[in-house]
Design an enzyme around this catalytic site. Structure first.
Site, PDB file in Angstrom:
ATOM      1  N   ARG A  50       0.859  -1.192   0.000  1.00 55.63           N
ATOM      2  CA  ARG A  50       0.000   0.000   0.000  1.00 55.63           C
ATOM      3  C   ARG A  50       0.891   1.235   0.000  1.00 55.63           C
ATOM      4  O   ARG A  50       1.670   1.431   0.948  1.00 55.63           O
ATOM      5  CB  ARG A  50      -0.892   0.035   1.257  1.00 55.63           C
ATOM      6  N   GLU A  62       0.370   4.061   0.898  1.00 62.56           N
ATOM      7  CA  GLU A  62      -0.299   5.068   1.738  1.00 62.56           C
ATOM      8  C   GLU A  62       0.770   5.935   2.376  1.00 62.56           C
ATOM      9  O   GLU A  62       1.763   5.417   2.874  1.00 62.56           O
ATOM     10  CB  GLU A  62      -1.099   4.372   2.846  1.00 62.56           C
ATOM     11  N   ARG A 100       0.249   2.084  13.264  1.00 59.82           N
ATOM     12  CA  ARG A 100      -0.482   0.878  12.835  1.00 59.82           C
ATOM     13  C   ARG A 100      -0.495   0.699  11.319  1.00 59.82           C
ATOM     14  O   ARG A 100      -1.219  -0.135  10.793  1.00 59.82           O
ATOM     15  CB  ARG A 100      -1.895   0.868  13.416  1.00 59.82           C
ATOM     16  N   HIS A 101       0.292   1.503  10.588  1.00 61.55           N
ATOM     17  CA  HIS A 101       0.349   1.351   9.128  1.00 61.55           C
ATOM     18  C   HIS A 101       1.735   0.934   8.657  1.00 61.55           C
ATOM     19  O   HIS A 101       2.743   1.481   9.104  1.00 61.55           O
ATOM     20  CB  HIS A 101       0.000   2.676   8.431  1.00 61.55           C
ATOM     21  N   GLU A 122      -8.495  -1.626  13.430  1.00 55.64           N
ATOM     22  CA  GLU A 122      -9.172  -2.555  12.519  1.00 55.64           C
ATOM     23  C   GLU A 122      -8.186  -3.660  12.169  1.00 55.64           C
ATOM     24  O   GLU A 122      -7.085  -3.393  11.730  1.00 55.64           O
ATOM     25  CB  GLU A 122      -9.570  -1.786  11.260  1.00 55.64           C
ATOM     26  N   SER A 144     -11.036  -6.694   7.252  1.00 55.76           N
ATOM     27  CA  SER A 144     -12.202  -6.248   6.479  1.00 55.76           C
ATOM     28  C   SER A 144     -12.700  -7.444   5.715  1.00 55.76           C
ATOM     29  O   SER A 144     -11.899  -8.246   5.225  1.00 55.76           O
ATOM     30  CB  SER A 144     -11.809  -5.228   5.421  1.00 55.76           C
ATOM     31  N   ARG A 154      -1.041  -6.598  12.341  1.00 51.51           N
ATOM     32  CA  ARG A 154      -2.011  -5.930  13.240  1.00 51.51           C
ATOM     33  C   ARG A 154      -2.559  -6.906  14.266  1.00 51.51           C
ATOM     34  O   ARG A 154      -2.765  -6.562  15.429  1.00 51.51           O
ATOM     35  CB  ARG A 154      -3.164  -5.335  12.435  1.00 51.51           C
TER      36      ARG A 154
END
Ligand code: AMO
Length: 428
Positions: free
Chosen positions: A210, A212, A218-219, A351, A354, A402
């Protein structure tokens, strides 16, 4: 190499053994010295006596963290503060460590995370750090064992791909000969194609990328995704499979290494299933009643998720997300317009998973592409699999780091990653 492990030493027998490992510490006296030797299974005290070793003066010059073998005999019934005691008859230095060390191995873990990651090979020699990865190995083993018992087949799908899976922006581009390609954000499209191939139940454990930009505790920009997809199933079936996967994973860990985890200060309990479920709309109303509802079109912020999460002790599901917050492949809820048959698994504000029931009708899928501003023709390789017999299906993606982070109560996801890739880190 023939060797014995420290944890296997039986001090009752006083037997002759050969150990191999790292010099964690050395205390030198005139005619007798002591090494704390560490291997993967524990520590032992090596007693060096001048009278037993012709190269005594050379050996006691050994630097910390050098690699040695020791042959000697375990002292009967002697367990020192630093493990079983061995009287050395022969010590060989296999490789000398330079000094000073860039990071101490015996000091408590209190350096900042960047210093630790820069010398990760040394940081991982600390037991409280390496045990995190034994935990990951064990929980994954338990999840795999459970999924296989449920007739899932483990698969491996490409990580270099031609199109986005989870939406446009967060992609790392790569040159693929004369074409442009991307690192895959998730095996989503491929695991669904395999449902059309007739596998019915597949899972994959692999890297997901990712691009991001957020740099948070947490990323990661590369993480390990545990993905499943199951045919003739809906979101409720997928949620049940998730609860049981996590419970089985934790059971495996406790069977394997409960005492070791406890010794390192990690407390782990089997999560009670089923996990509570709360609807997205109920979360929204709860926040609204406190004047803290998200802006229209926005996802819940960590602070909002904390407010919701504070109502639960452990894992909980948020179900029924609005369409605008879920990707094109998510099945709309036929009884609740604008909402979907989807879920996230949360622990407090974090989270971990998903998932959803997926759209399996090609016409609806094409419409969902267009609604999201995507061109269906860019996804022909995926859509084709829906045109010739695609069963209803559902699945989820669970982030391994996570999961580890929340189950062990770590403060930063980087601690659950051997060599993290984040906004600024590409090495080691
Ligand atoms: P999603 O994008 O929510 O869903 O990702 C699923 C899970 O992957 C983990 N995760 C991350 N972990 C660390 N760093 C990140 N940057 C990161 N991004 C995601 C989280 C998250 O819950 N295709 C869907 C899954 C599905 O529906 O099957 C997907 O990828 O634990």
């Amino acid at each position: 190499m023939e060797r014995n492990y420290i944890s296997g030493i039986d001090p009752k027998t006083g037997s002759q053994i050969t150990l191999a490992g790292w010099v964690q510490d050395i205390r030198v006296l005139k005619n007798v010295s002591f090494i704390v030797l560490r291997d993967h299974t524990g520590i032992a005290q090596i007693t060096l006596k001048r009278e037993n070793l012709s190269d005594y003066d050379e050996i006691i010059n050994i630097s910390r963290e050098s690699v040695i073998t020791v042959t000697g005999s375990a002292v009967k019934n002697s367990i020192s503060r630093t493990g079983p005691e061995i009287i050395a008859r022969d010590v060989r230095v296999l490789n000398r460590a330079e000094s000073p060390l860039p990071l101490g191995v015996t000091d408590p873990v209190n350096s900042d995370i960047d210093t630790r990651l820069n010398s990760r090979f040394l940081d991982l020699r600390k037991r409280e750090n390496s045990i995190i990865f034994e935990f990951e190995s064990s929980i994954l083993w338990g999840i795999r064992r459970f999924l296989r018992s449920e007739r899932f087949v483990e698969v491996h799908t490409p990580k270099v791909v031609a199109s986005a899976t989870e939406g446009g922006a967060d992609l790392f581009g790569v040159k693929y000969f004369e074409k442009n390609a991307y690192l895959n954000q998730s095996p989503q499209l491929y695991k669904e194609i395999l449902i059309s191939s007739g596998f019915e139940r597949v899972f994959e454990v692999g890297p997901a990328f990712r691009a991001e930009k957020h740099n948070t505790p947490r990323h990661l920009n590369e993480f390990t995704s545990i993905d499943i997809e199951m045919a003739f199933s809906d979101h409720n079936d997928a949620m049940a499979m998730l609860e049981n996967s996590i419970r089985s994973g934790v059971e495996e860990v406790l069977d394997d290494m409960e005492d070791h985890l406890k010794a390192m200060g990690y407390e782990l309990k089997i999560p009670k299933t089923p996990f509570p479920r709360i609807g997205w709309m109920e979360c929204y109303d709860l926040l609204n009643s406190e004047g803290k509802a998200p802006e229209p079109g926005s996802d819940f912020s960590p602070e909002q998720l904390r407010i919701i999460g504070d109502r639960y002790d452990g894992f909980f599901f948020i179900t029924g997300w609005p369409e605008y917050l879920r990707p094109f492949y998510t099945m709309p809820d036929p009884e609740n317009e604008g909402f979907t048959n989807s879920f996230d698994l949360q622990l407090k504000e974090i989270e971990v998973t998903s998932g959803a029931q997926r759209v399996h009708q090609p016409d609806l899928l094409e419409k969902r592409f267009r609604d999201k501003g995507l061109k269906p023709e860019d996804f022909d390789f995926y859509l084709n699999a829906f045109r010739y017999g695609m069963p209803p299906h559902a699945g989820w993606g669970l982030g391994l780091e996570r999961l580890t982070m929340i189950l062990l109560g770590l403060n930063n996801i980087r601690e659950a990653t051997l060599f993290p890739r984040d906004r600024t880190r590409l090495s080691p």
